[in-house]
Scaffold this motif. Structure first.
Motif, PDB file in Angstrom:
ATOM      1  N   ASP A  88      -8.064  -3.830   4.371  1.00  0.00           N
ATOM      2  CA  ASP A  88      -9.166  -4.743   4.708  1.00  0.00           C
ATOM      3  C   ASP A  88      -8.873  -5.426   6.033  1.00  0.00           C
ATOM      4  O   ASP A  88      -9.045  -6.636   6.199  1.00  0.00           O
ATOM      5  CB  ASP A  88      -9.386  -5.802   3.610  1.00  0.00           C
ATOM      6  CG  ASP A  88      -9.815  -5.174   2.287  1.00  0.00           C
ATOM      7  OD1 ASP A  88     -10.715  -4.320   2.309  1.00  0.00           O
ATOM      8  OD2 ASP A  88      -9.254  -5.545   1.244  1.00  0.00           O
ATOM      9  N   GLY A  89      -8.418  -4.613   6.988  1.00  0.00           N
ATOM     10  CA  GLY A  89      -7.894  -5.151   8.240  1.00  0.00           C
ATOM     11  C   GLY A  89      -8.874  -5.943   9.064  1.00  0.00           C
ATOM     12  O   GLY A  89      -8.466  -6.836   9.815  1.00  0.00           O
ATOM     13  N   ASP A  90     -10.169  -5.645   8.963  1.00  0.00           N
ATOM     14  CA  ASP A  90     -11.155  -6.407   9.728  1.00  0.00           C
ATOM     15  C   ASP A  90     -11.323  -7.815   9.185  1.00  0.00           C
ATOM     16  O   ASP A  90     -11.778  -8.717   9.901  1.00  0.00           O
ATOM     17  CB  ASP A  90     -12.507  -5.673   9.742  1.00  0.00           C
ATOM     18  CG  ASP A  90     -12.976  -5.286   8.349  1.00  0.00           C
ATOM     19  OD1 ASP A  90     -12.131  -5.141   7.454  1.00  0.00           O
ATOM     20  OD2 ASP A  90     -14.208  -5.123   8.174  1.00  0.00           O
ATOM     21  N   ILE A  91     -10.950  -8.045   7.922  1.00  0.00           N
ATOM     22  CA  ILE A  91     -11.056  -9.365   7.304  1.00  0.00           C
ATOM     23  C   ILE A  91      -9.698 -10.083   7.277  1.00  0.00           C
ATOM     24  O   ILE A  91      -9.595 -11.266   7.596  1.00  0.00           O
ATOM     25  CB  ILE A  91     -11.600  -9.247   5.867  1.00  0.00           C
ATOM     26  CG1 ILE A  91     -12.987  -8.587   5.885  1.00  0.00           C
ATOM     27  CG2 ILE A  91     -11.654 -10.605   5.172  1.00  0.00           C
ATOM     28  CD1 ILE A  91     -13.495  -8.232   4.511  1.00  0.00           C
ATOM     29  N   GLN A  92      -8.665  -9.348   6.898  1.00  0.00           N
ATOM     30  CA  GLN A  92      -7.365  -9.970   6.674  1.00  0.00           C
ATOM     31  C   GLN A  92      -6.414  -9.876   7.863  1.00  0.00           C
ATOM     32  O   GLN A  92      -5.394 -10.582   7.890  1.00  0.00           O
ATOM     33  CB  GLN A  92      -6.675  -9.319   5.454  1.00  0.00           C
ATOM     34  CG  GLN A  92      -7.537  -9.177   4.221  1.00  0.00           C
ATOM     35  CD  GLN A  92      -7.942 -10.505   3.611  1.00  0.00           C
ATOM     36  OE1 GLN A  92      -7.615 -11.561   4.126  1.00  0.00           O
ATOM     37  NE2 GLN A  92      -8.684 -10.458   2.507  1.00  0.00           N
ATOM     38  N   GLY A  93      -6.735  -9.051   8.837  1.00  0.00           N
ATOM     39  CA  GLY A  93      -5.790  -8.825   9.925  1.00  0.00           C
ATOM     40  C   GLY A  93      -5.573 -10.013  10.832  1.00  0.00           C
ATOM     41  O   GLY A  93      -4.432 -10.356  11.171  1.00  0.00           O
ATOM     42  N   SER A  94      -6.651 -10.673  11.242  1.00  0.00           N
ATOM     43  CA  SER A  94      -6.524 -11.727  12.254  1.00  0.00           C
ATOM     44  C   SER A  94      -5.746 -12.938  11.755  1.00  0.00           C
ATOM     45  O   SER A  94      -4.869 -13.452  12.452  1.00  0.00           O
ATOM     46  CB  SER A  94      -7.910 -12.153  12.747  1.00  0.00           C
ATOM     47  OG  SER A  94      -8.703 -12.632  11.674  1.00  0.00           O
ATOM     48  N   VAL A 108      -9.163  -0.759   8.522  1.00  0.00           N
ATOM     49  CA  VAL A 108     -10.497  -1.149   8.052  1.00  0.00           C
ATOM     50  C   VAL A 108     -10.908  -0.301   6.847  1.00  0.00           C
ATOM     51  O   VAL A 108     -10.818   0.933   6.889  1.00  0.00           O
ATOM     52  CB  VAL A 108     -11.523  -1.011   9.187  1.00  0.00           C
ATOM     53  CG1 VAL A 108     -12.933  -1.323   8.668  1.00  0.00           C
ATOM     54  CG2 VAL A 108     -11.163  -1.936  10.340  1.00  0.00           C
ATOM     55  N   ASN A 109     -11.339  -0.968   5.801  1.00  0.00           N
ATOM     56  CA  ASN A 109     -11.907  -0.292   4.622  1.00  0.00           C
ATOM     57  C   ASN A 109     -13.385  -0.646   4.545  1.00  0.00           C
ATOM     58  O   ASN A 109     -13.734  -1.765   4.168  1.00  0.00           O
ATOM     59  CB  ASN A 109     -11.205  -0.741   3.346  1.00  0.00           C
ATOM     60  CG  ASN A 109      -9.739  -0.390   3.311  1.00  0.00           C
ATOM     61  OD1 ASN A 109      -8.880  -1.235   3.562  1.00  0.00           O
ATOM     62  ND2 ASN A 109      -9.432   0.858   3.005  1.00  0.00           N
ATOM     63  N   PRO A 110     -14.259   0.286   4.903  1.00  0.00           N
ATOM     64  CA  PRO A 110     -15.704   0.001   4.844  1.00  0.00           C
ATOM     65  C   PRO A 110     -16.110  -0.448   3.449  1.00  0.00           C
ATOM     66  O   PRO A 110     -15.595   0.051   2.443  1.00  0.00           O
ATOM     67  CB  PRO A 110     -16.341   1.352   5.206  1.00  0.00           C
ATOM     68  CG  PRO A 110     -15.284   2.071   5.983  1.00  0.00           C
ATOM     69  CD  PRO A 110     -13.978   1.654   5.371  1.00  0.00           C
ATOM     70  N   ARG A 111     -17.033  -1.395   3.388  1.00  0.00           N
ATOM     71  CA  ARG A 111     -17.443  -1.973   2.111  1.00  0.00           C
ATOM     72  C   ARG A 111     -17.897  -0.909   1.111  1.00  0.00           C
ATOM     73  O   ARG A 111     -17.586  -0.979  -0.075  1.00  0.00           O
ATOM     74  CB  ARG A 111     -18.571  -2.986   2.348  1.00  0.00           C
ATOM     75  CG  ARG A 111     -19.046  -3.692   1.078  1.00  0.00           C
ATOM     76  CD  ARG A 111     -20.111  -4.721   1.404  1.00  0.00           C
ATOM     77  NE  ARG A 111     -19.568  -5.770   2.241  1.00  0.00           N
ATOM     78  CZ  ARG A 111     -18.967  -6.869   1.768  1.00  0.00           C
ATOM     79  NH1 ARG A 111     -18.829  -7.018   0.459  1.00  0.00           N
ATOM     80  NH2 ARG A 111     -18.515  -7.799   2.582  1.00  0.00           N
ATOM     81  N   ASN A 112     -18.615   0.116   1.603  1.00  0.00           N
ATOM     82  CA  ASN A 112     -19.147   1.118   0.675  1.00  0.00           C
ATOM     83  C   ASN A 112     -18.091   2.118   0.200  1.00  0.00           C
ATOM     84  O   ASN A 112     -18.361   2.945  -0.665  1.00  0.00           O
ATOM     85  CB  ASN A 112     -20.320   1.867   1.330  1.00  0.00           C
ATOM     86  CG  ASN A 112     -19.892   2.660   2.544  1.00  0.00           C
ATOM     87  OD1 ASN A 112     -18.908   2.316   3.206  1.00  0.00           O
ATOM     88  ND2 ASN A 112     -20.608   3.726   2.863  1.00  0.00           N
ATOM     89  N   LYS A 113     -16.878   2.044   0.787  1.00  0.00           N
ATOM     90  CA  LYS A 113     -15.814   2.972   0.366  1.00  0.00           C
ATOM     91  C   LYS A 113     -14.574   2.252  -0.141  1.00  0.00           C
ATOM     92  O   LYS A 113     -13.577   2.894  -0.485  1.00  0.00           O
ATOM     93  CB  LYS A 113     -15.439   3.883   1.537  1.00  0.00           C
ATOM     94  CG  LYS A 113     -16.576   4.796   1.974  1.00  0.00           C
ATOM     95  CD  LYS A 113     -16.109   5.807   2.996  1.00  0.00           C
ATOM     96  CE  LYS A 113     -17.246   6.765   3.355  1.00  0.00           C
ATOM     97  NZ  LYS A 113     -16.832   7.788   4.328  1.00  0.00           N
ATOM     98  N   THR A 148      -9.495   4.260  17.027  1.00  0.00           N
ATOM     99  CA  THR A 148     -10.156   5.067  16.001  1.00  0.00           C
ATOM    100  C   THR A 148      -9.324   6.316  15.764  1.00  0.00           C
ATOM    101  O   THR A 148      -8.977   7.034  16.704  1.00  0.00           O
ATOM    102  CB  THR A 148     -11.579   5.471  16.426  1.00  0.00           C
ATOM    103  OG1 THR A 148     -12.356   4.291  16.611  1.00  0.00           O
ATOM    104  CG2 THR A 148     -12.232   6.325  15.346  1.00  0.00           C
ATOM    105  N   ILE A 149      -8.972   6.539  14.517  1.00  0.00           N
ATOM    106  CA  ILE A 149      -8.180   7.708  14.169  1.00  0.00           C
ATOM    107  C   ILE A 149      -9.085   8.714  13.454  1.00  0.00           C
ATOM    108  O   ILE A 149      -9.799   8.373  12.508  1.00  0.00           O
ATOM    109  CB  ILE A 149      -6.974   7.313  13.286  1.00  0.00           C
ATOM    110  CG1 ILE A 149      -6.170   8.543  12.878  1.00  0.00           C
ATOM    111  CG2 ILE A 149      -7.402   6.510  12.069  1.00  0.00           C
ATOM    112  CD1 ILE A 149      -4.857   8.201  12.192  1.00  0.00           C
ATOM    113  N   GLY A 188     -11.441  12.943   6.242  1.00  0.00           N
ATOM    114  CA  GLY A 188     -12.583  13.722   6.714  1.00  0.00           C
ATOM    115  C   GLY A 188     -13.546  12.919   7.566  1.00  0.00           C
ATOM    116  O   GLY A 188     -14.738  13.241   7.643  1.00  0.00           O
ATOM    117  N   GLU A 189     -13.036  11.874   8.237  1.00  0.00           N
ATOM    118  CA  GLU A 189     -13.885  11.029   9.079  1.00  0.00           C
ATOM    119  C   GLU A 189     -13.014  10.183   9.996  1.00  0.00           C
ATOM    120  O   GLU A 189     -11.791  10.103   9.828  1.00  0.00           O
ATOM    121  CB  GLU A 189     -14.753  10.110   8.214  1.00  0.00           C
ATOM    122  CG  GLU A 189     -13.945   9.116   7.391  1.00  0.00           C
ATOM    123  CD  GLU A 189     -14.817   8.208   6.562  1.00  0.00           C
ATOM    124  OE1 GLU A 189     -15.904   8.643   6.153  1.00  0.00           O
ATOM    125  OE2 GLU A 189     -14.415   7.054   6.324  1.00  0.00           O
ATOM    126  N   GLY A 190     -13.642   9.520  10.957  1.00  0.00           N
ATOM    127  CA  GLY A 190     -12.920   8.588  11.804  1.00  0.00           C
ATOM    128  C   GLY A 190     -12.727   7.262  11.091  1.00  0.00           C
ATOM    129  O   GLY A 190     -13.552   6.860  10.273  1.00  0.00           O
TER     130      GLY A 190
END
Length: 377
Positions: free
Chosen positions: A67-73, A97-102, A33-34, A40-42
């Motif tokens: 979209d690393g949580d979907i495309q990374g693996s 990771v790009n959260p769906r709402n952002k 987590t960065i 302005g957030e982790g």
């Protein structure tokens, strides 16, 4: 192609396949987590380390994926497969990771009002986050080469093309799969045309599309036309259309073909290769990655044996001699040269090579010494 040559190709291919299966290893996944000042957030990063990373001191090129949580693996899996068969280098994959709402906010271009001209927003802001925070973090925590690439799909593809335009020297290669080029009334096409006119783009770009709505395909075709209208010697472009895929499924093929384009010319040919041939390929690899790469011992031996079977004496002996000199502690490198001397009836040279092996290999076992001495009987 005659029967003997065909059999030799099968022998070499089987040899390389067996060497892959005999050394199968699995990579490791880490989550970080960065704490971003820019966002302005982790933000979560999923890191896919290649097989063998923890067992070596080697440095690796890096592929950043939105979209690393979907495309990374699946991207890491594709790279693992290609690397195992030496069709591309092993790479560290950073799934951002790009959260769906952002996601829309972070990956797409923003139409700025005059009062906002001095502030980064949308894709430009997220690009600054990657450049100023993610990349330095990755370089500080992992063994990386200077080579780095970016891949994105859909809005991520739009983001990737924008990154190529806005930061033409940040990524050596860019993969844009089904990019949403229609955004903001084709805004990205105008930016692309301006950059192509100026000739500021460089590196390698892979772009692809599938059977989609005209909203997606028409601006894509306009982008293709722009690349033809303003050809560049500094930007190597590959364009693919996957007619049997959908917007959701096309990423699998897109990543595969995209990676292969980024490392075009990386694979070793399934034809006899001399020392000069192999050195040319590894010189090209070194130039691409910015790191000196040397022909591996098993590759030199494999191609040396191929040349030996073809009775290309001078070329095979040159390759075996180079291999022994480059890997003086390798029993296999020594014995391959000795057997080649014997194959070509050079008994005196074989005897001298046996004596050299016994003297130069530091940890030569009694069994290995007996094997060497038995070659002349």
């Amino acid at each position: 192609m005659n029967k003997i040559t065909s059999n030799l190709i099968l022998v070499l291919v089987c040899f390389f396949h067996l060497s892959v299966f005999a050394s199968v290893k699995f990579g490791k996944i880490e989550e970080n987590t960065i704490d971003s000042q820019i966002l302005g957030e982790g933000r979560e990063l999923i890191v896919y380390l290649p097989a063998g990373y923890e067992d070596s001191k080697q440095k690796f090129p890096v592929l950043y994926v939105t979209d690393g949580d979907i495309q990374g693996s699946h991207t890491a899996g594709t790279l693992d497969f290609l690397a195992k068969f030496d069709l591309a280098p092993s790479m560290i994959v950073i799934g951002i990771v790009n959260p769906r709402n952002k996601r829309n906010e972070e990956l797409t271009l923003t139409v700025k009002k005059e009062a906002q001209l001095d502030k980064l927003a949308g894709a430009d802001r997220f690009l600054a986050f990657i450049e100023e925070e993610v990349i330095p973090l990755v370089k500080s925590r992992y063994r990386t080469l200077d080579y780095q690439a970016l891949s994105g799909t859909s809005h991520g593809g739009q983001f990737a093309v924008n990154a190529l335009i806005k930061r033409p020297n940040l990524f050596n290669g860019v993969i844009a799969i089904s990019p949403s080029l229609y955004w903001n009334n084709n805004q990205l096409l105008d930016l692309t045309e301006e950059a192509l006119k100026k000739g500021t783009l460089n590196g390698r770009l892979f772009i692809s599309i599938t059977n989609e709505e005209p909203t997606m395909t028409e601006p894509f075709q306009k982008l293709v036309e722009l690349t033809k209208k303003y050809p560049s010697t500094n930007l190597n472009i590959s364009i693919k259309k996957f007619s049997d895929e959908t917007h959701d499924s096309t990423t699998l093929l897109g990543q595969y073909h995209g990676i292969k384009h980024l490392f075009l010319g990386w694979a070793l040919p399934n034809t006899p290769q001399t020392l000069a041939d192999l050195q040319l390929i590894y010189s090209s690899r070194s130039k691409l990655l910015g790191e000196t790469m040397v022909i591996p011992e098993d590759r030199a031996n494999g191609y040396g044996q191929w040349l030996q079977y073809l009775n290309r004496k001078d070329e095979s002996l040159e390759l075996f001699t180079w291999n022994r000199k480059t890997y003086p502690q390798s029993f296999n490198a020594h014995i391959a040269l000795i057997k080649a001397y014997l194959h070509f009836n050079l008994t005196g040279a074989a005897k001298s090579a046996i004596e050299d092996a016994i003297k130069s290999i530091n940890e030569l076992s009694s069994k290995q010494k007996e094997e060497l001495e038995g070659l002349l009987t």
